[in-house]
Design a protein around this motif. Structure first.
Motif, mmCIF file in Angstrom:
data_model
loop_
_atom_site.group_PDB
_atom_site.id
_atom_site.type_symbol
_atom_site.label_atom_id
_atom_site.label_comp_id
_atom_site.label_asym_id
_atom_site.label_seq_id
_atom_site.Cartn_x
_atom_site.Cartn_y
_atom_site.Cartn_z
ATOM 1 N N VAL A 11 0.958 -1.202 0.041
ATOM 2 C CA VAL A 11 -0.056 -0.107 -0.043
ATOM 3 C C VAL A 11 0.787 1.462 -0.028
ATOM 4 O O VAL A 11 0.649 2.001 -0.813
ATOM 5 C CB VAL A 11 -1.028 0.026 0.938
ATOM 6 C CG1 VAL A 11 -2.085 1.204 1.094
ATOM 7 C CG2 VAL A 11 -1.822 -1.175 1.324
ATOM 8 N N SER A 113 -1.801 4.820 9.143
ATOM 9 C CA SER A 113 -2.446 3.853 8.279
ATOM 10 C C SER A 113 -2.452 2.321 8.871
ATOM 11 O O SER A 113 -1.511 1.877 9.269
ATOM 12 C CB SER A 113 -1.892 3.844 6.886
ATOM 13 O OG SER A 113 -2.233 2.864 6.236
ATOM 14 N N TYR A 149 -8.384 0.245 7.105
ATOM 15 C CA TYR A 149 -8.909 -0.648 5.844
ATOM 16 C C TYR A 149 -8.800 -2.114 6.002
ATOM 17 O O TYR A 149 -7.806 -2.328 6.921
ATOM 18 C CB TYR A 149 -8.311 -0.194 4.789
ATOM 19 C CG TYR A 149 -6.885 -0.296 4.588
ATOM 20 C CD1 TYR A 149 -5.792 -1.009 4.282
ATOM 21 C CD2 TYR A 149 -6.133 1.113 5.177
ATOM 22 C CE1 TYR A 149 -4.477 -1.082 4.445
ATOM 23 C CE2 TYR A 149 -4.896 1.286 5.183
ATOM 24 C CZ TYR A 149 -3.882 0.225 4.908
ATOM 25 O OH TYR A 149 -2.564 0.133 4.954
ATOM 26 N N VAL A 155 -5.996 -6.150 -0.711
ATOM 27 C CA VAL A 155 -5.231 -4.742 -0.576
ATOM 28 C C VAL A 155 -3.600 -5.295 -0.315
ATOM 29 O O VAL A 155 -2.784 -4.495 -0.829
ATOM 30 C CB VAL A 155 -5.561 -4.309 0.802
ATOM 31 C CG1 VAL A 155 -4.712 -3.078 1.164
ATOM 32 C CG2 VAL A 155 -7.040 -3.355 0.501
ATOM 33 N N ASN A 177 -11.653 -1.879 -1.334
ATOM 34 C CA ASN A 177 -10.359 -2.167 -0.745
ATOM 35 C C ASN A 177 -9.406 -2.378 -1.733
ATOM 36 O O ASN A 177 -8.106 -2.974 -1.598
ATOM 37 C CB ASN A 177 -10.433 -3.285 0.044
ATOM 38 C CG ASN A 177 -10.838 -2.898 1.449
ATOM 39 O OD1 ASN A 177 -11.033 -1.419 1.589
ATOM 40 N ND2 ASN A 177 -11.283 -3.656 2.329
ATOM 41 N N VAL A 182 -7.488 2.713 -1.799
ATOM 42 C CA VAL A 182 -6.838 2.720 -0.687
ATOM 43 C C VAL A 182 -6.152 3.889 -0.710
ATOM 44 O O VAL A 182 -5.956 4.769 0.237
ATOM 45 C CB VAL A 182 -6.577 1.415 0.141
ATOM 46 C CG1 VAL A 182 -5.583 1.657 1.402
ATOM 47 C CG2 VAL A 182 -7.710 0.507 0.349
ATOM 48 N N HIS A 186 -5.685 7.828 1.161
ATOM 49 C CA HIS A 186 -4.546 8.362 1.915
ATOM 50 C C HIS A 186 -4.082 9.679 1.360
ATOM 51 O O HIS A 186 -3.954 10.610 2.242
ATOM 52 C CB HIS A 186 -3.578 7.455 1.747
ATOM 53 C CG HIS A 186 -3.475 6.142 2.690
ATOM 54 N ND1 HIS A 186 -4.118 5.116 2.469
ATOM 55 C CD2 HIS A 186 -2.920 5.856 3.945
ATOM 56 C CE1 HIS A 186 -4.249 4.184 3.321
ATOM 57 N NE2 HIS A 186 -3.162 4.641 4.430
ATOM 58 N N LEU A 205 -12.512 2.458 5.927
ATOM 59 C CA LEU A 205 -12.700 1.895 4.754
ATOM 60 C C LEU A 205 -13.247 0.479 4.539
ATOM 61 O O LEU A 205 -13.669 -0.045 3.504
ATOM 62 C CB LEU A 205 -11.430 2.026 3.864
ATOM 63 C CG LEU A 205 -10.874 3.479 3.746
ATOM 64 C CD1 LEU A 205 -9.953 3.347 2.354
ATOM 65 C CD2 LEU A 205 -11.651 4.474 3.458
ATOM 66 N N SER A 206 -13.158 -0.255 5.975
ATOM 67 C CA SER A 206 -13.543 -1.611 5.870
ATOM 68 C C SER A 206 -14.865 -1.970 6.179
ATOM 69 O O SER A 206 -15.400 -3.123 6.058
ATOM 70 C CB SER A 206 -12.565 -2.204 7.030
ATOM 71 O OG SER A 206 -13.054 -1.599 8.082
ATOM 72 N N SER A 210 -17.349 3.878 5.790
ATOM 73 C CA SER A 210 -16.487 4.681 4.768
ATOM 74 C C SER A 210 -17.297 6.062 4.038
ATOM 75 O O SER A 210 -16.789 6.682 3.399
ATOM 76 C CB SER A 210 -16.024 3.783 3.825
ATOM 77 O OG SER A 210 -17.164 2.890 3.019
#
Length: 241
Positions: A11, A113, A149, A155, A177, A182, A186, A205-206, A210
Motif C-alpha cells: 500500500v 495507516s 482498511y 489490499v 479495498n 485505498v 490516503h 474503509l472496511s 466509509s
C-alpha cells in the motif's frame, strides 16, 4: 515534502507513486516486509527502523518534511501472538518515537495507516497507537488522521502470492479495498490535513462508515476487479528487484 514511513510496502509504495505526482517524497523503511524495488526511483529512499529517533531526527533536519504518513505498524496476528515484545516495541514504541521526533521538529500532520483483519478487529497494539495519536493531537497541537482498511488479499500482497491470489473471496467490500482506492484515500485525507480542515479524525474503509469519507472529502472507489489484478501483478513483478 512528505515522509512516508513504511513506504516500500504494497500500500505504501502505491501511495508514494501518487504523492510523487504532487511533489517530493522521502521513503523511510527497514525493508523487513517491504521491497526496495517497489519504491519509485523519483523518491528519496532511506533505510532505517521506526524506533531510531536519531535517524528520524536527521531526516527531519535534512529535508523540509511537512507531513508524515505512517505505514510501519506490523499487522500479523500470528506473529504478534508469538512475539508480542517485538510488536509492542515496533508498533507502540516505534510510533511513540516518531511522534516525539515530529513534535520536536515541529511537524504537525500525520496520517496513521492501519490494516485490520478479515474480522475487522485491530491488534491490541494498534488500538494503543490510535489512542496515543488522539492524545498527542489534543495535547501538543498536532493534526492526525487514522485511516483503517481491511487487511484482505485485495489490499495486501506478498512475494509468494500470484496476481490471481491478490483477489479475495469478496469479504471486506473488495471494490472499496483495491489498493489504488485505498492509496487515493490516503492522499485525500493528507491533503485535508494540510489545508487545516481536520485536527483528529478516524475514517474506516472496511465497513459502511466509509460513507463518512465519501461525504466529507468526496472520496470514491474507482478501480474494478480487472484493475485489481493488474495492480497486484505489477507490484508483484516490480518487488522482485
Amino acid at each position: 515534502m512528505i515522509l512516508v514511513v513504511g513506504g516500500a510496502g504494497y500500500v505504501g509504495s502505491h501511495v508514494v507513486n501518487l504523492l510523487l505526482e504532487k511533489g517530493p517524497v522521502v521513503v523511510y523503511d527497514n525493508l523487513s516486509t517491504g521491497h526496495r524495488g517497489s519504491v519509485d526511483e523519483r523518491a528519496i529512499f532511506i533505510e532505517g527502523d521506526l524506533s531510531d529517533q536519531k535517524r528520524l531526527t536527521q531526516i527531519f533536519t535534512l529535508f523540509p518534511v511537512q507531513s508524515v504518513i505512517h505505514f510501519a505498524a506490523s499487522d500479523s496476528v500470528r506473529e504478534a501472538m508469538g512475539n508480542p515484545e517485538y510488536y509492542y516495541e515496533n508498533n507502540v514504541g516505534g510510533t511513540l518515537a516518531l511522534l516525539k521526533v515530529m513534535r520536536a521538529c515541529r511537524v504537525k500532520n500525520i496520517v496513521l495507516s492501519l490494516a485490520v483483519t478479515e474480522e475487522n478487529k485491530l491488534l491490541e497494539q494498534k488500538c494503543m497507537i490510535e489512542q496515543m495519536l488522539e492524545v498527542y493531537t489534543k495535547a501538543y497541537d498536532m493534526n492526525g488522521i487514522v485511516l483503517r482498511y481491511c487487511k484482505s488479499k485485495n489490499v495486501q500482497a506478498t512475494d509468494s502470492e500470484s496476481p490471481e491470489d491478490a483477489i479475495s473471496d469478496g469479504t471486506c467490500n473488495k471494490g472499496f479495498n483495491n489498493v489504488t482506492n485505498v492509496a487515493n484515500a490516503h492522499v485525500l485525507v493528507l491533503e485535508a490535513l494540510e489545508r487545516g480542515e481536520l485536527a483528529y479524525k478516524m475514517y474506516d474503509l472496511s465497513n459502511v462508515s466509509s460513507e463518512n469519507l465519501q461525504q466529507e472529502l468526496e472520496w470514491q472507489a474507482e478501480r474494478n476487479v480487472h484493475e485489481m489484478i493488474e495492480d497486484a501483478w505489477n507490484w508483484h513483478e516490480n518487488s522482485k528487484c
